[in-house]
Design a protein around this motif. Structure first.
Motif, PDB file in Angstrom:
ATOM      1  N   LYS A 227       0.822  -1.218   0.000  1.00 13.09           N
ATOM      2  CA  LYS A 227       0.000   0.000   0.000  1.00 13.09           C
ATOM      3  C   LYS A 227       0.856   1.268   0.000  1.00 13.09           C
ATOM      4  CE  LYS A 227      -3.965  -2.235   2.165  1.00 13.09           C
ATOM      5  NZ  LYS A 227      -4.974  -2.203   3.253  1.00 13.09           N
ATOM      6  N   ASP A 228       2.011   1.145  -0.680  1.00 12.04           N
ATOM      7  CA  ASP A 228       2.905   2.292  -0.737  1.00 12.04           C
ATOM      8  C   ASP A 228       2.344   3.427  -1.578  1.00 12.04           C
ATOM      9  OD1 ASP A 228       3.090   0.808  -3.047  1.00 12.04           O
ATOM     10  OD2 ASP A 228       5.260   1.039  -3.265  1.00 12.04           O
ATOM     11  N   TRP A 229       1.379   3.121  -2.451  1.00  8.97           N
ATOM     12  CA  TRP A 229       0.772   4.168  -3.258  1.00  8.97           C
ATOM     13  C   TRP A 229       0.039   5.197  -2.388  1.00  8.97           C
ATOM     14  CZ3 TRP A 229      -4.556   4.412  -2.907  1.00  8.97           C
ATOM     15  CH2 TRP A 229      -5.208   3.277  -2.385  1.00  8.97           C
ATOM     16  N   GLN A 230      -0.323   4.799  -1.159  1.00  9.55           N
ATOM     17  CA  GLN A 230      -0.951   5.737  -0.225  1.00  9.55           C
ATOM     18  C   GLN A 230       0.065   6.656   0.454  1.00  9.55           C
ATOM     19  OE1 GLN A 230      -3.073   3.231   2.529  1.00  9.55           O
ATOM     20  NE2 GLN A 230      -4.790   2.881   1.117  1.00  9.55           N
ATOM     21  N   ARG A 231       1.358   6.336   0.302  1.00 14.83           N
ATOM     22  CA  ARG A 231       2.440   7.066   0.954  1.00 14.83           C
ATOM     23  C   ARG A 231       2.189   7.213   2.475  1.00 14.83           C
ATOM     24  NH1 ARG A 231       2.365  10.059  -3.993  1.00 14.83           N
ATOM     25  NH2 ARG A 231       1.201  11.812  -3.098  1.00 14.83           N
ATOM     26  N   GLY A 233       4.117   6.285   4.878  1.00 11.22           N
ATOM     27  CA  GLY A 233       5.349   6.359   5.650  1.00 11.22           C
ATOM     28  C   GLY A 233       6.090   5.033   5.606  1.00 11.22           C
ATOM     29  N   GLU A 234       7.425   5.077   5.770  1.00 14.29           N
ATOM     30  CA  GLU A 234       8.235   3.867   5.664  1.00 14.29           C
ATOM     31  C   GLU A 234       7.820   2.826   6.699  1.00 14.29           C
ATOM     32  OE1 GLU A 234      12.910   2.467   6.226  1.00 14.29           O
ATOM     33  OE2 GLU A 234      12.385   4.618   6.145  1.00 14.29           O
ATOM     34  N   ARG A 235       7.567   3.231   7.941  1.00 11.24           N
ATOM     35  CA  ARG A 235       7.210   2.275   8.988  1.00 11.24           C
ATOM     36  C   ARG A 235       5.917   1.552   8.647  1.00 11.24           C
ATOM     37  NH1 ARG A 235       7.312   4.272  15.110  1.00 11.24           N
ATOM     38  NH2 ARG A 235       9.529   4.380  14.494  1.00 11.24           N
ATOM     39  N   ALA A 236       4.897   2.285   8.165  1.00  6.76           N
ATOM     40  CA  ALA A 236       3.613   1.657   7.822  1.00  6.76           C
ATOM     41  C   ALA A 236       3.775   0.674   6.670  1.00  6.76           C
ATOM     42  CB  ALA A 236       2.581   2.731   7.474  1.00  6.76           C
ATOM     43  N   ILE A 237       4.603   1.026   5.705  1.00  5.06           N
ATOM     44  CA  ILE A 237       4.839   0.122   4.575  1.00  5.06           C
ATOM     45  C   ILE A 237       5.462  -1.184   5.071  1.00  5.06           C
ATOM     46  CG2 ILE A 237       6.187  -0.205   2.453  1.00  5.06           C
ATOM     47  CD1 ILE A 237       5.871   2.781   1.905  1.00  5.06           C
ATOM     48  N   LEU A 238       6.431  -1.074   5.952  1.00  4.68           N
ATOM     49  CA  LEU A 238       7.072  -2.274   6.485  1.00  4.68           C
ATOM     50  C   LEU A 238       6.098  -3.105   7.317  1.00  4.68           C
ATOM     51  CD1 LEU A 238      10.565  -0.812   7.467  1.00  4.68           C
ATOM     52  CD2 LEU A 238      10.036  -2.399   5.593  1.00  4.68           C
ATOM     53  N   ALA A 266       9.571   7.807  -2.852  1.00  6.26           N
ATOM     54  CA  ALA A 266      10.710   7.883  -1.915  1.00  6.26           C
ATOM     55  C   ALA A 266      10.518   6.939  -0.748  1.00  6.26           C
ATOM     56  CB  ALA A 266      10.876   9.332  -1.432  1.00  6.26           C
ATOM     57  N   GLN A 267       9.305   6.841  -0.226  1.00  7.21           N
ATOM     58  CA  GLN A 267       9.038   5.939   0.892  1.00  7.21           C
ATOM     59  C   GLN A 267       9.217   4.483   0.470  1.00  7.21           C
ATOM     60  OE1 GLN A 267       5.137   6.858   2.401  1.00  7.21           O
ATOM     61  NE2 GLN A 267       5.647   9.010   2.853  1.00  7.21           N
ATOM     62  N   THR A 268       8.839   4.189  -0.768  1.00  5.35           N
ATOM     63  CA  THR A 268       8.996   2.819  -1.273  1.00  5.35           C
ATOM     64  C   THR A 268      10.463   2.418  -1.314  1.00  5.35           C
ATOM     65  OG1 THR A 268       7.013   3.066  -2.633  1.00  5.35           O
ATOM     66  CG2 THR A 268       8.528   1.303  -3.233  1.00  5.35           C
ATOM     67  N   VAL A 269      11.296   3.329  -1.839  1.00 10.45           N
ATOM     68  CA  VAL A 269      12.724   3.029  -1.941  1.00 10.45           C
ATOM     69  C   VAL A 269      13.331   2.787  -0.566  1.00 10.45           C
ATOM     70  CG1 VAL A 269      14.965   3.945  -2.659  1.00 10.45           C
ATOM     71  CG2 VAL A 269      12.948   4.297  -4.106  1.00 10.45           C
ATOM     72  N   ALA A 270      12.970   3.647   0.387  1.00 13.31           N
ATOM     73  CA  ALA A 270      13.515   3.498   1.747  1.00 13.31           C
ATOM     74  C   ALA A 270      13.031   2.203   2.387  1.00 13.31           C
ATOM     75  CB  ALA A 270      13.112   4.701   2.598  1.00 13.31           C
ATOM     76  N   ALA A 271      11.730   1.887   2.211  1.00  4.90           N
ATOM     77  CA  ALA A 271      11.175   0.676   2.822  1.00  4.90           C
ATOM     78  C   ALA A 271      11.726  -0.580   2.161  1.00  4.90           C
ATOM     79  CB  ALA A 271       9.650   0.698   2.729  1.00  4.90           C
ATOM     80  N   LEU A 272      11.995  -0.525   0.869  1.00  3.74           N
ATOM     81  CA  LEU A 272      12.489  -1.694   0.143  1.00  3.74           C
ATOM     82  C   LEU A 272      13.832  -2.157   0.713  1.00  3.74           C
ATOM     83  CD1 LEU A 272      12.375  -3.720  -2.207  1.00  3.74           C
ATOM     84  CD2 LEU A 272      13.434  -1.946  -3.659  1.00  3.74           C
ATOM     85  N   SER A 274      15.032  -1.763   3.723  1.00  2.00           N
ATOM     86  CA  SER A 274      14.826  -2.382   5.053  1.00  2.00           C
ATOM     87  C   SER A 274      14.133  -3.729   4.913  1.00  2.00           C
ATOM     88  CB  SER A 274      13.995  -1.452   5.932  1.00  2.00           C
ATOM     89  OG  SER A 274      14.650  -0.223   6.129  1.00  2.00           O
ATOM     90  N   PHE A 275      13.152  -3.806   4.003  1.00  2.00           N
ATOM     91  CA  PHE A 275      12.396  -5.060   3.835  1.00  2.00           C
ATOM     92  C   PHE A 275      13.303  -6.187   3.371  1.00  2.00           C
ATOM     93  CE2 PHE A 275      10.090  -7.844   0.872  1.00  2.00           C
ATOM     94  CZ  PHE A 275       9.235  -8.471   1.771  1.00  2.00           C
ATOM     95  N   LEU A 276      14.158  -5.918   2.370  1.00  2.00           N
ATOM     96  CA  LEU A 276      15.036  -6.973   1.858  1.00  2.00           C
ATOM     97  C   LEU A 276      16.039  -7.424   2.926  1.00  2.00           C
ATOM     98  CD1 LEU A 276      15.678  -5.719  -1.795  1.00  2.00           C
ATOM     99  CD2 LEU A 276      14.233  -7.615  -1.048  1.00  2.00           C
ATOM    100  N   THR A 277      16.518  -6.473   3.700  1.00  2.00           N
ATOM    101  CA  THR A 277      17.431  -6.848   4.790  1.00  2.00           C
ATOM    102  C   THR A 277      16.719  -7.754   5.794  1.00  2.00           C
ATOM    103  OG1 THR A 277      18.649  -4.771   4.543  1.00  2.00           O
ATOM    104  CG2 THR A 277      18.869  -5.945   6.644  1.00  2.00           C
ATOM    105  N   ASP A 278      15.490  -7.387   6.143  1.00  2.00           N
ATOM    106  CA  ASP A 278      14.729  -8.182   7.111  1.00  2.00           C
ATOM    107  C   ASP A 278      14.357  -9.543   6.543  1.00  2.00           C
ATOM    108  OD1 ASP A 278      13.095  -8.339   9.659  1.00  2.00           O
ATOM    109  OD2 ASP A 278      11.496  -8.554   8.144  1.00  2.00           O
TER     110      ASP A 278
END
Length: 735
Positions: A227-231, A233-238, A266-272, A274-278
């Motif tokens: 739901k990153d299209w809603q922007r 925030g990075e925490r919510a995306i994760l 921008a939020q998608t890039v930042a969350a991506l 962190s997500f791949l690391t996790d």
């Protein structure tokens, strides 16, 4: 005093010749139609494809009903295979993540997403929008070169569930063509825009999935929607992409939905990152959708597919270039049109002030002495060339004979077959001479009259024109200046009733007369109209009389005088009333002859462009003005109309309508000012908006016909206008 003799060439023109019959020119209309169709197609393609510009702002209709959706779909895996009628679903194996990105490629965010993927050494599937793929081919090639997977996300990001069948096919096939044309590969995976997980599939979306399956596509939905299209925030995306911990017994496979286009990511890039690391820490393997379910999702395109895709891509690009070029050309045309309006209004205001000053000086002649302009009182020869003018010749001759200025009237009957000469003879008016000759054309009739003229000032008037009593006297007053060789009068439409008459009345007042005021002050008058013009006889003799080299003998003659160094001016107080065409067919013939003849005259006198003095002013100012505003702009006018329709359909119709209203307002203000200068009632201006939908198109088609005829080297014959016998001076003009 013995009148100077005309040279032999002029005498031959006075006798006249019929000339060759013209060839018919029709092929250019086919070329024009094909050009307009091609332009319309290019605009339609660009307008349709261009609708994909704002995915995030698009909305989709409700798709809640699911009566026809199989249970295997609503409760099955995210990869749906409905090919061949049977329905099967599948999903990634445990511990596997199919990483997917929608709505790209985007020149800002896709490279950043690719950089993050490269950092983590993982591959993903990019569901690309076809129009974006065409716009950014380098990104598409980078995606495939780095081992990622490309798949179909429609051509313009349309909601397939709400689209008719023809548009579904167009959207899917168009996206495939774009992928193939850019990358040389064909894709077999598809994700409908606005889709999410299996449980959200309704009847409309299922219908679209079945339709895509008939074309050989597997549909890929999602199990984890960021739901990153809603922007949010990075925490919510994760949080939306939360995976079981590393100690969990089960790590079910997932299809992760993220976006690399359609807005700020921008939020998608930042969350991506962190997500791949996790995900790696939790023991998950990230890969493409095709690899996750074990299918070959892309393959090299066949030669036919690649040719077709390349043609499609270049067709879209060409349409984009065409629209861009037209857009800039429209800006230029608008600027020229606005500049012309400002220019003619400014010159008209100055011309009007000078005319008022001259009139004040004239009224105070006896008291201001040397400040006044001498009154021209010498008699005048009026030449009336006439060919089958029985309908109006009596009114024309009687009006001239009633002049307050002493006149000699020479009516040259150019081989009429309707008794024109007999009508004039029967009037038995003093000072009227009738010359009968074989038909040889208007220039030959004018030259015959010039041979017989007794006076040094000559007025030429058409046989369908009437004068007011003081017209001749007002017309010749500028001859007090010895530099002036010719004078244009103010031509008025007599039969201005009806909408066609009103349109021509507006054109005469706004188009012709405003331009003449500008030409007067700029010293580059290109035309003294045949309806009313005064000339010095020795100036006419110096240029060899009236030439029959063109069909616009009045324009040709005026340009010749300018090139001889004579000034040509406009006298607005000298009014002549003429009959205008009463049918569209008659109007076409008249304007076709005028325009074609003007082009001939411009070409004949093109050398004036490099001359100095009065000739140079005509060449660089007058011919330049005619070329820009009476040839090039009308040639561009059909494109303006097609683009206006394009704007109403594909752009913001309110903005297009507003621009049109501004353009119309400028025209109305200019017309109102011109009518005020000519002391005309404003009533006919109500027809001006309608003029944009019929009259304007007729005029630019006339220009197109004339230009093609001239370029083809076709000899056009004289088109004589039908006479209606409406020549009476309106009461308002007598005041």
């Amino acid at each position: 005093m013995t009148a100077p003799a005309l040279d032999p060439a002029t005498r031959r023109r006075a006798r006249g010749s019929r000339g060759a019959q013209p060839a018919r020119v029709r092929a250019h209309w086919l070329v024009l139609a094909i050009t307009m169709l091609a332009l319309g197609l290019a605009l339609t393609v660009q307008g349709y494809v261009g609708r994909s510009a704002s995915y995030a702002e698009q909305s989709t209709g409700a798709d809640a009903a699911s009566a026809t959706v199989p249970t295997a779909v609503s409760h099955g895996g995210p990869v749906i295979d409905a090919r061949g009628g049977a329905v099967q679903t599948a999903g990634p194996a445990d511990g596997t993540i199919a990483l997917t990105f929608d709505d790209g490629p985007d020149p800002v965010w896709t490279p950043q997403v690719l950089d993050v993927l490269a950092k983590h050494h993982v591959h993903a599937t990019f569901f690309v929008v076809g129009s974006a793929a065409i716009d950014h081919p380098d990104l598409m090639r980078r995606i495939t070169d780095e081992g990622h997977e490309v798949a179909v996300h429609t051509l313009t990001h349309v909601d397939l569930g709400n689209a008719p069948a023809w548009r579904r096919d167009l959207e899917i096939e168009g996206a495939q063509q774009a992928i193939t044309g850019v990358t040389g590969r064909s894709a077999s995976l598809l994700r409908p825009p606005y889709s999410s997980d299996n449980e959200a599939v309704g009847d409309d979306t299922w219908s679209a999935i079945r339709s895509a399956a008939d074309q050989g596509y597997l549909t890929v939905l999602s199990t984890l929607d960021s739901k990153d299209w809603q922007r949010p925030g990075e925490r919510a995306i994760l949080q939306n992409l939360a995976l079981p911990g590393p100690d969990a017994r089960q790590r079910p496979g997932q299809v992760v939905l993220m976006h690399d286009g359609g807005g700020d990511r921008a939020q998608t890039v930042a969350a991506l990152d962190s997500f791949l690391t996790d995900a790696a820490a939790r023991g998950y393997r990230a890969t493409t959708a095709g690899d996750a379910v074990g299918v070959e999702s892309t393959r090299p395109a066949s030669l036919a597919q690649e040719v077709s895709g390349t043609a499609f891509v270049w067709g879209v690009r060409l349409s984009d270039w065409v629209v861009t070029a037209i857009s800039w050309a429209l800006v230029a045309a608008g600027a020229v049109t606005f500049a012309r309006a400002v220019l003619v209004i400014g010159f008209a205001a100055r011309h009007s002030r000078e005319a008022r000053r001259r009139r004040r000086v004239g009224r105070g002649r006896r008291t201001v002495g040397v400040l006044s302009r001498p009154e021209v009182t010498e008699p005048v020869t009026v030449i009336v060339p006439a060919y089958n003018e029985s309908a109006g010749i009596e009114a024309a001759v009687r009006s001239i004979a009633a002049s307050t200025h002493p006149v000699e009237i020479i009516v040259v009957d150019d081989g009429s077959t309707d008794g024109t000469a007999d009508i004039v003879d029967a009037l038995r008016l003093p000072g009227v001479v009738v010359i009968r000759k074989e038909n040889g054309g208007k220039p030959s009739a004018l030259n015959e009259g010039l041979l017989a003229a007794s006076h040094e000032i000559v007025v030429m008037v058409d046989g369908d024109t009437v004068f007011e009593p003081d017209t001749v006297h007002a017309l010749i007053q500028p001859f007090a200046d010895p530099r002036i060789g010719a004078i244009s009068g103010n031509t008025k439409v007599a039969n201005r009733g009806g909408i066609l008459g009103a349109w021509q009345h507006i054109e005469y007042v706004v188009g012709f007369n405003l331009d003449r005021r500008l030409f007067d002050l700029a010293e580059c008058m290109p035309t003294v109209p045949g309806a009313i013009g005064a000339f010095r006889r020795d100036a006419l003799l110096a240029v060899g009389g009236v030439s029959d080299d063109t069909l616009a003998e009045d324009t040709d003659l005026t340009m010749a005088l300018c090139r001889q160094g004579w000034r040509v001016v406009y006298e607005e107080s000298a009014r002549a009333w003429t009959e205008a065409p009463a049918t569209l067919g008659a109007l076409w013939k008249q304007r076709y002859r005028w325009c074609y003849g003007t082009l001939q005259a411009m070409w004949k006198h093109r050398g004036a462009v490099v001359q100095r003095g009065a000739a140079g002013k005509l060449g660089r100012r007058g011919l330049g003005y005619l070329l820009m505003l009476q040839v090039l702009l009308p040639l561009f006018a059909p494109i303006v109309d097609v683009f206006a329709v394009y704007g109403l359909v594909f752009l913001d119709p309110f903005r297009i309508a507003a621009l049109w209203l501004v353009f119309l307002l400028v025209q109305l203000l200019m017309a109102a000012y011109a009518f005020r200068l000519d002391r005309e009632r404003l009533g006919p201006l109500w027809t001006l908006p309608l003029q944009q939908f019929v009259y304007r198109q007729l005029m630019y088609l006339v220009v197109i016909q004339s230009v093609v005829t001239a370029l083809a080297g076709v000899h056009l014959r004289w088109h004589r206008m039908e006479r209606y016998g409406s020549l009476t001076v309106p009461p308002a003009a007598k005041a």
